[in-house]
Scaffold this motif. Sequence first.
Motif, PDB file in Angstrom:
ATOM      1  N   CYS A  56       0.839  -1.200   0.000  1.00 22.31           N
ATOM      2  CA  CYS A  56       0.000   0.000   0.000  1.00 22.31           C
ATOM      3  C   CYS A  56       0.872   1.248   0.000  1.00 22.31           C
ATOM      4  CB  CYS A  56      -0.913  -0.015   1.219  1.00 22.31           C
ATOM      5  SG  CYS A  56      -1.914   1.475   1.338  1.00 22.31           S
ATOM      6  N   CYS A  59      -0.675   3.312   3.698  1.00 17.30           N
ATOM      7  CA  CYS A  59      -0.371   2.840   5.053  1.00 17.30           C
ATOM      8  C   CYS A  59       0.776   1.840   5.088  1.00 17.30           C
ATOM      9  CB  CYS A  59      -1.622   2.247   5.690  1.00 17.30           C
ATOM     10  SG  CYS A  59      -2.136   0.662   4.984  1.00 17.30           S
ATOM     11  N   CYS A  73      -7.001   0.794   3.824  1.00 12.88           N
ATOM     12  CA  CYS A  73      -7.224   2.247   3.712  1.00 12.88           C
ATOM     13  C   CYS A  73      -7.701   2.678   2.325  1.00 12.88           C
ATOM     14  CB  CYS A  73      -5.950   2.998   4.102  1.00 12.88           C
ATOM     15  SG  CYS A  73      -4.640   2.902   2.861  1.00 12.88           S
TER      16      CYS A  73
HETATM   17 ZN   LIG Z   1      -3.322   0.998   3.036  1.00 10.99          ZN
END
Ligand SMILES: [Zn+2]
Length: 159
Positions: A56, A59, A73
């Motif tokens: 990601c 995050c 997220c």
């Molecule tokens: Zn994330």
Amino acid sequence: MNKNAKRPETEEGAVLFNVDPIIVKHHYEIDYLHSYAQDSPFFAGLAKGVLLGSRCTGCGYVYATPRGHCMECGTWTDWHPLPLAGRVHTYTTCHFGGEAFLKETPFTLILVEFDGVDTLFLSRLVGAEPEEVEIGMPVRARFRRNCTFKPTDVYFVPA
Ligand SMILES: [Zn+2]
């Protein structure tokens, strides 16, 4: 159009499985084309001996499988090379499987855990009898020499 045209008869007849209702056997075969789309780099990686997960960009959550965006997220992910060595998180012995794997039963499926990776990777474990497999057992990735661009191009062996 000739309304009296008659289809040629064959000697094969039909294999009847049931009478009421009638269930018959017919052979069915097609060529199936489908795209791996945005997952294509994962399969190209298998051909080069590389396991690509997803990281990601928001995050930093790391997935052991291709993911276009983060389930934590929602942010986009980038490709992230995975270690080729890990441990057996859990396993199961398959005494039955799809047609392609029937002749290889019993075989072992494992969920591999990697250092620095937040999810698990499902794969085959080759080279260990089912009774030899243990949770926490170190394993190492191997890749098929002749790639087929399928998930089975990668498998694991005891390290
Ligand atoms: Zn994330």
